[in-house]
Design a protein around this motif. Sequence first.
Motif, short mmCIF file in Angstrom:
data_model
loop_
_atom_site.label_atom_id
_atom_site.label_comp_id
_atom_site.label_asym_id
_atom_site.label_seq_id
_atom_site.Cartn_x
_atom_site.Cartn_y
_atom_site.Cartn_z
N ILE A 81 0.84 -1.21 0.00
CA ILE A 81 0.00 0.00 0.00
C ILE A 81 0.87 1.25 0.00
O ILE A 81 0.61 2.22 -0.72
CB ILE A 81 -0.95 0.00 1.22
CG1 ILE A 81 -2.01 -1.10 1.06
CG2 ILE A 81 -1.62 1.36 1.39
CD1 ILE A 81 -2.86 -1.32 2.30
N GLU A 82 1.93 1.25 0.80
CA GLU A 82 2.81 2.42 0.88
C GLU A 82 3.54 2.66 -0.45
O GLU A 82 3.69 3.81 -0.87
CB GLU A 82 3.81 2.22 2.02
CG GLU A 82 3.16 2.29 3.40
CD GLU A 82 4.12 1.93 4.53
OE1 GLU A 82 3.81 2.26 5.69
OE2 GLU A 82 5.18 1.33 4.26
N ILE A 83 4.00 1.60 -1.07
CA ILE A 83 4.68 1.74 -2.36
C ILE A 83 3.71 2.29 -3.41
O ILE A 83 4.04 3.19 -4.18
CB ILE A 83 5.26 0.39 -2.83
CG1 ILE A 83 6.42 -0.03 -1.92
CG2 ILE A 83 5.74 0.48 -4.28
CD1 ILE A 83 6.93 -1.43 -2.19
N LYS A 84 2.49 1.74 -3.43
CA LYS A 84 1.49 2.20 -4.39
C LYS A 84 1.14 3.66 -4.17
O LYS A 84 0.98 4.43 -5.13
CB LYS A 84 0.23 1.33 -4.30
CG LYS A 84 -0.73 1.48 -5.47
CD LYS A 84 -0.10 0.99 -6.76
CE LYS A 84 -1.05 1.13 -7.93
NZ LYS A 84 -0.42 0.73 -9.20
N ALA A 85 1.02 4.06 -2.91
CA ALA A 85 0.72 5.45 -2.58
C ALA A 85 1.86 6.37 -3.03
O ALA A 85 1.61 7.47 -3.56
CB ALA A 85 0.49 5.60 -1.08
N MET A 86 3.11 5.94 -2.84
CA MET A 86 4.27 6.72 -3.26
C MET A 86 4.27 6.92 -4.78
O MET A 86 4.52 8.01 -5.27
CB MET A 86 5.55 6.02 -2.81
CG MET A 86 6.85 6.68 -3.26
SD MET A 86 7.40 6.20 -4.94
CE MET A 86 7.69 4.44 -4.74
#
Length: 226
Positions: A81-86
């Motif tokens: 989720i964090e990678i996708k948000a970045m």
Amino acid sequence: MYSISIEPESLMPRERLLLEGAETLSNQELLAILLRTGTKGQSVFSVANGILNSLESLHELKELSVQELQGLSGVGKVKAIEIKAMIELSKRINQSTYRQMEQILSSEKLAKQLMQHLSEKKQEHLLAIYLDTQNQIIKQETIFIGTVMKSIAEPREILHYAIKYMATSVIIVHNHPSGRAKPSPNDDQFTMAIKKASELLGLVLLDHLIIGSDEYYSYREETDLL
């Protein structure tokens, strides 16, 4: 008194970023900062390296869904989720940079900015960029998104917004999901139809850009239609 010197290569990525700037870090180091921790059997650097080695190119990373990211070794739901948000935030920053341009100075510069937004689309998108007498952007509108039953917009849809925004010129942009920017006969006909309709309203069609995966086609640069 004595001093301790620290060699740059011995620094962790976060310290290197602070001392030397983010642009000096490798892809592995930048990804390691985002991941923060590794797994029981792998360090964060090993996880980052494994992710990058599993991709054909860095560009492929932004096309992965949250579920596909979770399928990579060492990436759980939260990290995915964090990678996708970045990735989404960086894409929006690029789009915002384009929208903040005061003037359209060249087809090449505009096309390269739009590649950030359009090159990954799986459907055809047609945009119209409306400009004033100084070639300053008034507004950008998504006129049309392709469907099975329809694959091109009507000139009246584009000209409607030109009148609404009191534009003096317009640039038409659409992508080719195939990745190739070569124009089709339909693209040629559409360009001529838009030019003719624009001239009736005293509107200048500055360019029609076709965006591919890593290339673009400019009717103004490549033809004498405009």
